[in-house]
Scaffold this active site. Structure first.
Site: not given
Length: 243
Positions: A135, A148
Protein backbone atom coordinates in the site's frame (compact mmCIF):
# COMPACT_ATOMS: atom_id res chain seq x y z
CA UNK A 1 6.01 -23.71 -23.40
CA UNK A 2 3.97 -24.90 -20.43
CA UNK A 3 2.82 -22.11 -18.16
CA UNK A 4 3.78 -22.31 -14.51
CA UNK A 5 1.39 -22.37 -11.58
CA UNK A 6 0.05 -19.02 -10.35
CA UNK A 7 -0.94 -18.85 -6.68
CA UNK A 8 -3.07 -15.93 -5.51
CA UNK A 9 -4.07 -15.35 -1.89
CA UNK A 10 -7.12 -13.33 -0.94
CA UNK A 11 -8.69 -14.20 -4.28
CA UNK A 12 -12.36 -13.81 -3.35
CA UNK A 13 -12.68 -10.10 -4.14
CA UNK A 14 -10.87 -6.85 -4.89
CA UNK A 15 -7.35 -7.04 -6.26
CA UNK A 16 -7.12 -10.81 -5.91
CA UNK A 17 -10.26 -11.47 -7.93
CA UNK A 18 -9.19 -9.13 -10.72
CA UNK A 19 -5.69 -10.64 -10.84
CA UNK A 20 -7.26 -14.09 -11.12
CA UNK A 21 -9.41 -12.98 -14.05
CA UNK A 22 -6.41 -11.70 -15.99
CA UNK A 23 -4.28 -14.80 -15.52
CA UNK A 24 -7.23 -17.09 -16.17
CA UNK A 25 -7.89 -15.31 -19.45
CA UNK A 26 -4.33 -16.11 -20.50
CA UNK A 27 -4.71 -19.78 -19.63
CA UNK A 28 -2.49 -20.06 -16.55
CA UNK A 29 -3.11 -22.91 -14.11
CA UNK A 30 -4.06 -21.30 -10.82
CA UNK A 31 -4.47 -21.95 -7.14
CA UNK A 32 -6.89 -19.44 -5.66
CA UNK A 33 -6.85 -19.15 -1.88
CA UNK A 34 -9.22 -17.41 0.49
CA UNK A 35 -11.47 -17.85 3.47
CA UNK A 36 -14.63 -17.31 1.38
CA UNK A 37 -14.30 -20.00 -1.25
CA UNK A 38 -17.94 -19.65 -2.25
CA UNK A 39 -17.19 -16.14 -3.51
CA UNK A 40 -14.17 -17.37 -5.47
CA UNK A 41 -16.30 -20.03 -7.12
CA UNK A 42 -18.76 -17.33 -8.24
CA UNK A 43 -16.08 -15.45 -10.20
CA UNK A 44 -16.45 -15.46 -14.00
CA UNK A 45 -13.56 -17.87 -14.57
CA UNK A 46 -12.90 -20.97 -16.63
CA UNK A 47 -12.31 -23.37 -13.74
CA UNK A 48 -10.90 -26.13 -15.94
CA UNK A 49 -7.38 -25.55 -14.66
CA UNK A 50 -8.16 -23.71 -11.42
CA UNK A 51 -7.96 -25.13 -7.92
CA UNK A 52 -9.75 -23.35 -5.08
CA UNK A 53 -8.84 -23.96 -1.44
CA UNK A 54 -10.05 -22.46 1.82
CA UNK A 55 -6.91 -21.22 3.56
CA UNK A 56 -6.08 -18.69 6.24
CA UNK A 57 -2.61 -17.45 5.31
CA UNK A 58 -1.65 -17.19 8.98
CA UNK A 59 -1.86 -20.99 9.20
CA UNK A 60 1.46 -22.10 7.71
CA UNK A 61 0.65 -25.81 7.56
CA UNK A 62 -2.67 -25.48 5.72
CA UNK A 63 -1.14 -22.84 3.43
CA UNK A 64 1.72 -25.17 2.52
CA UNK A 65 -0.59 -28.16 2.12
CA UNK A 66 -2.78 -26.29 -0.38
CA UNK A 67 0.21 -25.21 -2.46
CA UNK A 68 1.74 -28.69 -2.54
CA UNK A 69 -1.62 -30.15 -3.59
CA UNK A 70 -1.83 -27.69 -6.50
CA UNK A 71 1.79 -28.31 -7.46
CA UNK A 72 1.16 -32.04 -7.61
CA UNK A 73 -1.52 -31.33 -10.21
CA UNK A 74 -0.18 -28.34 -12.15
CA UNK A 75 3.58 -28.25 -11.57
CA UNK A 76 5.72 -25.97 -9.47
CA UNK A 77 4.69 -22.47 -8.46
CA UNK A 78 6.14 -19.86 -10.82
CA UNK A 79 4.20 -16.88 -9.43
CA UNK A 80 2.96 -16.21 -5.92
CA UNK A 81 0.84 -13.11 -5.40
CA UNK A 82 0.69 -12.39 -1.67
CA UNK A 83 -2.52 -10.38 -1.81
CA UNK A 84 -4.46 -11.36 1.33
CA UNK A 85 -4.64 -8.45 3.75
CA UNK A 86 -6.71 -6.51 6.25
CA UNK A 87 -7.13 -2.79 6.89
CA UNK A 88 -8.64 -2.12 10.32
CA UNK A 89 -8.54 1.62 10.84
CA UNK A 90 -8.45 3.16 14.30
CA UNK A 91 -6.58 5.55 16.55
CA UNK A 92 -3.87 3.82 18.54
CA UNK A 93 -5.26 5.27 21.79
CA UNK A 94 -8.68 3.70 21.38
CA UNK A 95 -8.19 0.76 19.02
CA UNK A 96 -8.45 -2.78 20.36
CA UNK A 97 -4.95 -4.32 20.43
CA UNK A 98 -6.46 -7.52 19.04
CA UNK A 99 -7.04 -5.62 15.79
CA UNK A 100 -3.35 -4.70 15.66
CA UNK A 101 -2.38 -8.35 16.07
CA UNK A 102 -4.89 -9.49 13.47
CA UNK A 103 -3.45 -7.11 10.89
CA UNK A 104 0.16 -7.94 11.69
CA UNK A 105 -0.57 -11.68 11.51
CA UNK A 106 -2.31 -11.47 8.13
CA UNK A 107 -0.44 -8.63 6.45
CA UNK A 108 3.08 -9.58 7.54
CA UNK A 109 3.15 -13.19 8.73
CA UNK A 110 0.89 -14.27 5.87
CA UNK A 111 3.34 -12.83 3.35
CA UNK A 112 6.30 -14.46 5.08
CA UNK A 113 4.49 -17.79 5.21
CA UNK A 114 3.72 -17.84 1.49
CA UNK A 115 7.19 -16.68 0.61
CA UNK A 116 8.86 -19.40 2.69
CA UNK A 117 6.67 -22.11 1.14
CA UNK A 118 7.64 -21.36 -2.48
CA UNK A 119 11.01 -19.64 -2.30
CA UNK A 120 13.37 -22.58 -1.93
CA UNK A 121 11.94 -24.27 -5.01
CA UNK A 122 12.19 -21.07 -7.03
CA UNK A 123 15.83 -20.67 -6.02
CA UNK A 124 16.70 -24.23 -7.00
CA UNK A 125 15.03 -23.77 -10.41
CA UNK A 126 16.47 -20.26 -10.77
CA UNK A 127 13.06 -19.11 -11.91
CA UNK A 128 10.05 -17.64 -10.18
CA UNK A 129 8.35 -14.45 -9.08
CA UNK A 130 6.81 -13.28 -5.83
CA UNK A 131 4.66 -10.15 -5.96
CA UNK A 132 3.63 -8.71 -2.62
CA UNK A 133 0.61 -6.43 -2.42
CA UNK A 134 1.36 -3.55 -0.08
CA UNK A 135 0.00 0.00 0.00
CA UNK A 136 1.03 3.61 -0.28
CA UNK A 137 0.64 3.33 3.51
CA UNK A 138 3.77 1.19 3.32
CA UNK A 139 5.93 4.28 2.91
CA UNK A 140 3.67 7.15 4.04
CA UNK A 141 1.79 7.82 7.28
CA UNK A 142 -1.98 8.36 7.46
CA UNK A 143 -4.06 9.32 10.50
CA UNK A 144 -5.92 6.42 12.16
CA UNK A 145 -3.74 3.94 10.25
CA UNK A 146 -0.95 3.31 12.79
CA UNK A 147 -1.06 -0.48 12.96
CA UNK A 148 -1.98 -0.81 9.29
CA UNK A 149 0.91 1.46 8.32
CA UNK A 150 3.22 -0.61 10.54
CA UNK A 151 2.16 -3.79 8.78
CA UNK A 152 2.61 -2.34 5.29
CA UNK A 153 5.97 -0.77 6.14
CA UNK A 154 6.83 -4.33 7.14
CA UNK A 155 5.78 -5.68 3.75
CA UNK A 156 7.97 -3.09 2.03
CA UNK A 157 10.92 -3.96 4.26
CA UNK A 158 10.68 -7.73 3.95
CA UNK A 159 10.16 -7.52 0.19
CA UNK A 160 13.31 -5.49 -0.38
CA UNK A 161 15.34 -7.63 2.01
CA UNK A 162 14.30 -10.93 0.43
CA UNK A 163 14.78 -9.49 -3.06
CA UNK A 164 18.44 -8.80 -2.29
CA UNK A 165 18.85 -12.31 -0.88
CA UNK A 166 17.51 -14.14 -3.95
CA UNK A 167 18.38 -11.88 -6.88
CA UNK A 168 21.55 -13.86 -7.60
CA UNK A 169 19.33 -16.95 -8.07
CA UNK A 170 17.34 -15.19 -10.82
CA UNK A 171 14.24 -15.04 -8.59
CA UNK A 172 12.19 -11.86 -8.65
CA UNK A 173 10.54 -10.24 -5.63
CA UNK A 174 8.36 -7.28 -6.53
CA UNK A 175 5.89 -5.07 -4.76
CA UNK A 176 2.71 -3.25 -5.78
CA UNK A 177 1.58 -0.37 -3.57
CA UNK A 178 -1.93 0.86 -4.38
CA UNK A 179 -3.54 3.96 -3.00
CA UNK A 180 -7.17 4.12 -1.94
CA UNK A 181 -9.15 1.64 -4.02
CA UNK A 182 -12.67 0.29 -4.50
CA UNK A 183 -12.29 -2.92 -2.53
CA UNK A 184 -13.91 -4.56 0.50
CA UNK A 185 -11.10 -3.58 2.88
CA UNK A 186 -13.22 -1.04 4.73
CA UNK A 187 -16.04 -3.46 5.49
CA UNK A 188 -14.24 -4.76 8.59
CA UNK A 189 -13.50 -1.36 10.17
CA UNK A 190 -15.11 -1.10 13.62
CA UNK A 191 -14.11 2.50 14.46
CA UNK A 192 -16.98 4.64 13.15
CA UNK A 193 -15.06 7.91 13.50
CA UNK A 194 -12.09 6.58 11.56
CA UNK A 195 -14.42 5.27 8.87
CA UNK A 196 -16.25 8.59 8.65
CA UNK A 197 -12.98 10.50 8.32
CA UNK A 198 -11.84 8.12 5.58
CA UNK A 199 -15.06 8.57 3.65
CA UNK A 200 -14.80 12.35 3.96
CA UNK A 201 -11.27 12.15 2.57
CA UNK A 202 -12.55 9.99 -0.26
CA UNK A 203 -15.23 12.57 -1.08
CA UNK A 204 -12.55 15.25 -1.28
CA UNK A 205 -11.16 13.28 -4.25
CA UNK A 206 -14.53 13.19 -5.99
CA UNK A 207 -15.84 10.09 -4.24
CA UNK A 208 -14.17 7.60 -6.58
CA UNK A 209 -11.00 5.71 -5.77
CA UNK A 210 -8.81 3.33 -7.74
CA UNK A 211 -10.39 0.59 -9.87
CA UNK A 212 -8.87 -2.78 -8.81
CA UNK A 213 -8.63 -3.76 -12.49
CA UNK A 214 -5.72 -1.37 -12.95
CA UNK A 215 -3.90 -2.81 -9.95
CA UNK A 216 -4.32 -6.26 -11.46
CA UNK A 217 -2.92 -4.99 -14.75
CA UNK A 218 0.14 -3.74 -12.87
CA UNK A 219 0.71 -7.21 -11.41
CA UNK A 220 0.40 -8.80 -14.84
CA UNK A 221 2.79 -6.22 -16.31
CA UNK A 222 5.44 -7.09 -13.73
CA UNK A 223 5.10 -10.81 -14.33
CA UNK A 224 5.08 -10.57 -18.12
CA UNK A 225 8.53 -9.00 -18.18
CA UNK A 226 11.39 -11.41 -18.98
CA UNK A 227 12.66 -13.27 -15.93
CA UNK A 228 15.87 -11.25 -16.16
CA UNK A 229 13.91 -8.02 -15.61
CA UNK A 230 12.55 -7.19 -12.16
CA UNK A 231 10.23 -4.22 -11.77
CA UNK A 232 10.90 -3.85 -8.08
CA UNK A 233 7.96 -1.66 -7.14
CA UNK A 234 4.90 0.00 -8.63
CA UNK A 235 3.06 2.71 -6.69
CA UNK A 236 -0.38 3.30 -8.21
CA UNK A 237 -3.28 5.58 -7.26
CA UNK A 238 -5.94 7.73 -8.84
CA UNK A 239 -4.63 10.95 -10.29
CA UNK A 240 -6.85 12.85 -7.83
CA UNK A 241 -5.21 11.27 -4.78
CA UNK A 242 -2.77 13.90 -3.63
CA UNK A 243 -1.36 12.12 -0.57
Amino acid sequence: MQKGLVVITGASSGFGAEIAKLFNKDGYPMLLLGRRVEKIKELPLNFENVMVEKVDVTDFNSFESAIRKAEDKFGKTDLLVNNAGLMLLGNVITQDPNEWQTMLNTNVMGVLNGTKIVLDGMKSRKHGTIINMSSIAGFKAFADHAAYVASKFGVHGLSETIRTEVSSSNVRVSLVAPGAAETELLTHVTDKNALSDYNSWKESMGGITLNPVHVAESVKFIYDMPQEVNIREIDIATTAQES
